[in-house]
Design an enzyme around this catalytic site. Structure first.
Site, short mmCIF file in Angstrom:
data_model
loop_
_atom_site.label_atom_id
_atom_site.label_comp_id
_atom_site.label_asym_id
_atom_site.label_seq_id
_atom_site.Cartn_x
_atom_site.Cartn_y
_atom_site.Cartn_z
N CYS A 117 -1.55 1.02 -5.92
CA CYS A 117 -2.28 0.43 -4.63
C CYS A 117 -3.02 -0.42 -4.74
O CYS A 117 -3.43 -0.54 -4.56
CB CYS A 117 -2.96 2.06 -4.13
SG CYS A 117 -4.70 2.15 -4.97
N ASP A 134 1.52 7.99 -10.19
CA ASP A 134 0.79 6.87 -9.28
C ASP A 134 -0.44 6.46 -10.68
O ASP A 134 -1.33 7.44 -10.46
CB ASP A 134 0.38 7.95 -8.57
CG ASP A 134 -0.39 7.33 -7.10
OD1 ASP A 134 -0.76 5.98 -7.15
OD2 ASP A 134 -0.65 8.20 -6.15
N ARG A 174 -7.73 14.79 -5.31
CA ARG A 174 -5.86 13.75 -5.04
C ARG A 174 -4.43 15.22 -5.72
O ARG A 174 -3.41 14.94 -5.35
CB ARG A 174 -5.99 12.46 -6.15
CG ARG A 174 -6.06 11.55 -5.38
CD ARG A 174 -6.36 10.66 -6.83
NE ARG A 174 -5.18 9.69 -6.80
CZ ARG A 174 -4.92 8.66 -7.37
NH1 ARG A 174 -5.28 7.90 -7.67
NH2 ARG A 174 -3.76 8.40 -7.01
#
Length: 164
Positions: free
Chosen positions: A96, A44, A6
């Protein structure tokens, strides 16, 4: 940044779009060293990943214990991001997942005592506003300015974004 893959992807995208002033680090963001400050921070956070439903074809199931642990970590990560952001800077909180307990609830708890406010997102893609109530819990009304991107909006995965 999370996993090495990532991290590489984020830095690769940053380089591709011409943003040479991006700093990536690997480690637990809750323990980010004191003294460093930034204009903009992308948070995130790890989440239950409900937004990956299309990719995985099955909604992930998470225990109550997992949800308590993950929402506590999300809140600590968001609070630390605010601490390392200069006054007048921007923090973008992203997951997400669709669960309000990981999105609006986390942001609402932080809004209760952190020196931040929600800024509306001007997205050029279809999206829904943040929810202000769910399963009997009422959230800070400012979270309505957040954005929820559902899979049917872009024929993609799902996201929650809140700009502080």
């Amino acid at each position: 940044m999370g996993t090495e893959g990532r991290g590489r992807a984020l830095l690769g995208h940053s380089d591709r779009v011409g943003t040479p002033n991006v700093l990536g680090s690997s480690g637990d963001g809750r323990e980010f060293p004191a003294g460093a400050t930034f204009e903009r921070v992308l948070v995130d956070v790890p989440c239950s990943a409900q937004g990956t439903l299309r990719k995985k074809s099955k909604l992930p199931t998470r225990s109550k214990g997992f949800m308590k642990k993950i929402t506590r970590a999300q809140e600590r990560l968001l609070r630390r991001a605010i601490e390392v952001t200069r006054p007048g800077g921007v923090v973008l909180y992203v997951t997400c997942t669709f669960g309000p307990e990981e999105n609006e609830a986390v942001v609402s708890r932080v809004l209760a005592d952190a020196p931040v406010d929600v800024e509306p997102l001007d997205l050029a893609v279809p999206h829904a506003p943040g929810v202000t109530a769910w399963q009997g819990e009422v959230f800070d009304a400012r979270v309505a300015a957040a954005a929820r991107i559902y899979p049917h909006h872009l024929d993609s995965g799902g996201l929650f974004l809140c700009r502080l």
